[in-house]
Design a protein around this motif. Sequence first.
Motif, PDB file in Angstrom:
ATOM      1  N   TYR A 167       0.827  -1.206   0.000  1.00 28.20           N
ATOM      2  CA  TYR A 167       0.000   0.000   0.000  1.00 28.20           C
ATOM      3  C   TYR A 167       0.863   1.258   0.000  1.00 28.20           C
ATOM      4  CZ  TYR A 167      -4.580  -2.145   0.482  1.00 28.20           C
ATOM      5  OH  TYR A 167      -5.728  -2.837   0.237  1.00 28.20           O
ATOM      6  N   PHE A 168       1.924   1.255   0.789  1.00 30.41           N
ATOM      7  CA  PHE A 168       2.806   2.423   0.813  1.00 30.41           C
ATOM      8  C   PHE A 168       3.444   2.634  -0.560  1.00 30.41           C
ATOM      9  CE2 PHE A 168       7.106   4.141   1.208  1.00 30.41           C
ATOM     10  CZ  PHE A 168       6.843   5.361   1.802  1.00 30.41           C
ATOM     11  N   SER A 169       3.953   1.571  -1.162  1.00 30.53           N
ATOM     12  CA  SER A 169       4.609   1.697  -2.467  1.00 30.53           C
ATOM     13  C   SER A 169       3.619   2.122  -3.539  1.00 30.53           C
ATOM     14  CB  SER A 169       5.262   0.360  -2.847  1.00 30.53           C
ATOM     15  OG  SER A 169       6.209  -0.043  -1.883  1.00 30.53           O
ATOM     16  N   LEU A 170       2.389   1.605  -3.476  1.00 38.24           N
ATOM     17  CA  LEU A 170       1.374   1.983  -4.454  1.00 38.24           C
ATOM     18  C   LEU A 170       1.003   3.454  -4.313  1.00 38.24           C
ATOM     19  CD1 LEU A 170      -0.548   1.149  -6.709  1.00 38.24           C
ATOM     20  CD2 LEU A 170      -2.190   0.426  -4.962  1.00 38.24           C
ATOM     21  N   MET A 171       0.933   3.954  -3.078  1.00 43.14           N
ATOM     22  CA  MET A 171       0.632   5.374  -2.879  1.00 43.14           C
ATOM     23  C   MET A 171       1.766   6.253  -3.393  1.00 43.14           C
ATOM     24  SD  MET A 171      -1.151   5.374   0.892  1.00 43.14           S
ATOM     25  CE  MET A 171      -2.611   4.377   1.220  1.00 43.14           C
ATOM     26  N   VAL A 172       3.004   5.807  -3.196  1.00 41.73           N
ATOM     27  CA  VAL A 172       4.136   6.558  -3.745  1.00 41.73           C
ATOM     28  C   VAL A 172       4.037   6.637  -5.260  1.00 41.73           C
ATOM     29  CG1 VAL A 172       6.647   6.527  -4.061  1.00 41.73           C
ATOM     30  CG2 VAL A 172       5.681   6.030  -1.820  1.00 41.73           C
ATOM     31  N   LEU A 173       3.741   5.492  -5.899  1.00 36.29           N
ATOM     32  CA  LEU A 173       3.588   5.466  -7.354  1.00 36.29           C
ATOM     33  C   LEU A 173       2.440   6.363  -7.788  1.00 36.29           C
ATOM     34  CD1 LEU A 173       4.100   4.363 -10.193  1.00 36.29           C
ATOM     35  CD2 LEU A 173       2.692   2.382  -9.599  1.00 36.29           C
ATOM     36  N   GLY A 174       1.320   6.293  -7.088  1.00 36.31           N
ATOM     37  CA  GLY A 174       0.169   7.110  -7.458  1.00 36.31           C
ATOM     38  C   GLY A 174       0.452   8.593  -7.362  1.00 36.31           C
ATOM     39  N   LEU A 175       1.115   9.024  -6.292  1.00 33.18           N
ATOM     40  CA  LEU A 175       1.416  10.446  -6.129  1.00 33.18           C
ATOM     41  C   LEU A 175       2.392  10.940  -7.185  1.00 33.18           C
ATOM     42  CD1 LEU A 175       1.701  10.872  -2.244  1.00 33.18           C
ATOM     43  CD2 LEU A 175      -0.119  11.656  -3.755  1.00 33.18           C
ATOM     44  N   ILE A 176       3.423  10.139  -7.460  1.00 33.01           N
ATOM     45  CA  ILE A 176       4.409  10.547  -8.466  1.00 33.01           C
ATOM     46  C   ILE A 176       3.766  10.594  -9.849  1.00 33.01           C
ATOM     47  CG2 ILE A 176       6.521   9.852  -9.652  1.00 33.01           C
ATOM     48  CD1 ILE A 176       7.595   8.865  -7.000  1.00 33.01           C
ATOM     49  N   ALA A 177       2.978   9.578 -10.172  1.00 32.82           N
ATOM     50  CA  ALA A 177       2.329   9.545 -11.475  1.00 32.82           C
ATOM     51  C   ALA A 177       1.352  10.706 -11.632  1.00 32.82           C
ATOM     52  CB  ALA A 177       1.600   8.221 -11.668  1.00 32.82           C
ATOM     53  N   ALA A 178       0.577  10.994 -10.588  1.00 33.67           N
ATOM     54  CA  ALA A 178      -0.396  12.075 -10.651  1.00 33.67           C
ATOM     55  C   ALA A 178       0.275  13.436 -10.808  1.00 33.67           C
ATOM     56  CB  ALA A 178      -1.279  12.059  -9.411  1.00 33.67           C
ATOM     57  N   SER A 179       1.398  13.629 -10.136  1.00 31.33           N
ATOM     58  CA  SER A 179       2.070  14.921 -10.181  1.00 31.33           C
ATOM     59  C   SER A 179       2.864  15.117 -11.465  1.00 31.33           C
ATOM     60  CB  SER A 179       3.005  15.070  -8.978  1.00 31.33           C
ATOM     61  OG  SER A 179       3.983  14.046  -8.967  1.00 31.33           O
ATOM     62  N   VAL A 180       3.353  14.023 -12.057  1.00 37.05           N
ATOM     63  CA  VAL A 180       4.191  14.128 -13.248  1.00 37.05           C
ATOM     64  C   VAL A 180       3.368  14.070 -14.530  1.00 37.05           C
ATOM     65  CG1 VAL A 180       5.993  12.971 -14.588  1.00 37.05           C
ATOM     66  CG2 VAL A 180       6.252  13.222 -12.117  1.00 37.05           C
ATOM     67  N   LEU A 181       2.395  13.155 -14.588  1.00 40.92           N
ATOM     68  CA  LEU A 181       1.674  12.915 -15.834  1.00 40.92           C
ATOM     69  C   LEU A 181       0.492  13.852 -16.038  1.00 40.92           C
ATOM     70  CD1 LEU A 181       1.632   9.002 -15.847  1.00 40.92           C
ATOM     71  CD2 LEU A 181       3.259  10.537 -16.964  1.00 40.92           C
ATOM     72  N   SER A 182      -0.092  14.351 -14.963  1.00 41.66           N
ATOM     73  CA  SER A 182      -1.319  15.139 -15.116  1.00 41.66           C
ATOM     74  C   SER A 182      -1.095  16.628 -14.981  1.00 41.66           C
ATOM     75  CB  SER A 182      -2.343  14.699 -14.049  1.00 41.66           C
ATOM     76  OG  SER A 182      -1.856  14.971 -12.753  1.00 41.66           O
ATOM     77  N   THR A 183       0.134  17.090 -14.948  1.00 39.27           N
ATOM     78  CA  THR A 183       0.418  18.520 -14.831  1.00 39.27           C
ATOM     79  C   THR A 183       1.325  18.957 -15.966  1.00 39.27           C
ATOM     80  OG1 THR A 183       2.333  18.118 -13.389  1.00 39.27           O
ATOM     81  CG2 THR A 183       0.207  18.474 -12.326  1.00 39.27           C
ATOM     82  N   SER A 184       1.252  20.252 -16.286  1.00 39.26           N
ATOM     83  CA  SER A 184       2.085  20.771 -17.364  1.00 39.26           C
ATOM     84  C   SER A 184       3.549  20.863 -16.968  1.00 39.26           C
ATOM     85  CB  SER A 184       1.572  22.153 -17.779  1.00 39.26           C
ATOM     86  OG  SER A 184       1.540  23.033 -16.664  1.00 39.26           O
ATOM     87  N   SER A 185       3.830  21.044 -15.682  1.00 38.79           N
ATOM     88  CA  SER A 185       5.201  21.111 -15.187  1.00 38.79           C
ATOM     89  C   SER A 185       5.393  20.032 -14.133  1.00 38.79           C
ATOM     90  CB  SER A 185       5.495  22.494 -14.585  1.00 38.79           C
ATOM     91  OG  SER A 185       6.774  22.513 -13.982  1.00 38.79           O
ATOM     92  N   PRO A 186       6.085  18.933 -14.461  1.00 38.81           N
ATOM     93  CA  PRO A 186       6.262  17.838 -13.494  1.00 38.81           C
ATOM     94  C   PRO A 186       6.940  18.275 -12.200  1.00 38.81           C
ATOM     95  CG  PRO A 186       6.830  17.100 -15.703  1.00 38.81           C
ATOM     96  CD  PRO A 186       6.628  18.575 -15.785  1.00 38.81           C
ATOM     97  N   ALA A 190       9.725   0.408  -8.475  1.00 34.41           N
ATOM     98  CA  ALA A 190      10.491   0.452  -9.717  1.00 34.41           C
ATOM     99  C   ALA A 190       9.771   1.299 -10.757  1.00 34.41           C
ATOM    100  CB  ALA A 190      10.717  -0.966 -10.239  1.00 34.41           C
ATOM    101  N   ALA A 191       8.445   1.160 -10.826  1.00 33.06           N
ATOM    102  CA  ALA A 191       7.675   1.979 -11.765  1.00 33.06           C
ATOM    103  C   ALA A 191       7.786   3.459 -11.408  1.00 33.06           C
ATOM    104  CB  ALA A 191       6.210   1.539 -11.756  1.00 33.06           C
ATOM    105  N   ALA A 192       7.733   3.778 -10.121  1.00 43.70           N
ATOM    106  CA  ALA A 192       7.888   5.173  -9.692  1.00 43.70           C
ATOM    107  C   ALA A 192       9.270   5.702 -10.053  1.00 43.70           C
ATOM    108  CB  ALA A 192       7.648   5.276  -8.188  1.00 43.70           C
TER     109      ALA A 192
END
Length: 508
Positions: free
Chosen positions: A147-166, A477-479
């Motif tokens: 769960y911790f690793s999945l939340m890390v991946l989710g936060l990084i993906a959300a901040s990098v992929l869904s914003t104009s400035s990662p 690893a994905a993060a």
Amino acid sequence: MEILNGLSLGLSVAFSVSTLFYCFAGVAVGTLVGVLPGLGGLATIAMLMPLTYHVAAVDALVMLSGIYYGAAYGGSTASILLNLPGTANTAVTCLDGYPMTKQGRAGVALFMTTIASFVGAFIGLVALVGFAPYLLAAARSFSSQEYFSLMVLGLIAASVLSTSSPLKGLAMVTLGLILGLVGTDITSGTNRFTFGSLRLYDGLNLVALAMGMFGVPELIANAGRVRSNIVDSKSITWRSMWPTRDDWKRSTNPMLRGTGIGAVLGALPGTGGLLASFMSYAVEKRLAKDPSRFGNGAIEGIAGPEAANNAAIQTAFIPTLTLGIPGDAVMALMMAAMIIQGIVPGPGLMTQQPDLFWGVCVSFLIGNIMLLILNIPLIGVWVKILAVPYWMLFPAVVIFICVGVYSINYSTFDVFWVMIFGFLGYLLAVLKFEVAPLLLGFILGPLMEEHLRRSMLLSRGSFSTFVERPISASFLAAAALILLWLAYASLRGRARARAAKQHAALSE
């Protein structure tokens, strides 16, 4: 058989009088705020969240969800008629929707967006019902490390992929994590960042933060906007709305392709309807025999993105309900509303509260059918609403925000925080920072801290526990790959800029 039993239970819940009422209220309000440019579903959900504290959990979630996908339906109206996207997800609809309006085909464009939205939402709902049990079965093997690793991946993906400035997205996630630390530490009882104030012992008010960060800046930014060129509602008749045989032929395959793109991307953290709609548009333009039609009123440039957008909205509930991991800011608010109601999203939701899970799923179908009724026969009404001036609308919204926040704890202190967060949100908007990652960090921060501490206790302080478990290691690893890609793209962009400057200097 399990799915059929669940749907039978969901029908009994969704067709209750109270749930039908809140479902209709949600989709109606969602359509309204989608039609009005500048409000959007996210700010509206934040404003109306206090109302959900006094109703049943199922009704609360059904209403908030109805606002979310209802805004997606209504957002295309302003995009087509005014070239102003009602929501960010419908921005791509402006590219071909507004040219169709100038060609006198506004009715056809509005009709086709409604049909495409329903097709995408319906198939996305089938994916939600079909894949959720299997994802739930896999999630039952998750421990705190996963769960911790999945939340890390989710936060990084959300901040990098869904914003104009990662980089700005990562900065906002970090700020959200810090704000989530304010209050009393549950484990040690230590007060953190309270500065001696007793009112901060329970942490910052989520609703005040959401309203301040999303609602107030939108009001300030749009208060002076003047709308013109409103289409006459009398010009949109049943005859003008009905697509030709060629329109249907050009739209069918883009709808199906867009639905597939949206269903996949919606279930991934950090992507959502915005990326799905733009990707669908790019795919249709690439597959077109005559790409020059796009941007000049190509109906497939509307059908595909609208189907992708609405399919993504439905499948975005999969990770939120089954894993407890919100993929975007709206899902974070949904998750927060459930937590406030005493519901813990995750693997135990479907087994411990099946009436809520299946009732919400079935209500999505009912809500989308209601949206067909609201959007096609009442298009003239929504066109008239577009003529309401902002100077009349926004003071009422400000009053509603203040009353809503005050009614939670009957505290003027919370209203004061709305003012602070509103000023901060507007300042961040001026500086081109997107605040959605901040909300994700604020909500997931305490959960991440809890799972981190639990993992460290079980491993006796060894960080290797996060890489010794295969699933947890895969998430990390994905993060790491996302961050490496970000660094590579940044260095490559700088190198190209430097080469361009050198070439310009030599040419002079």
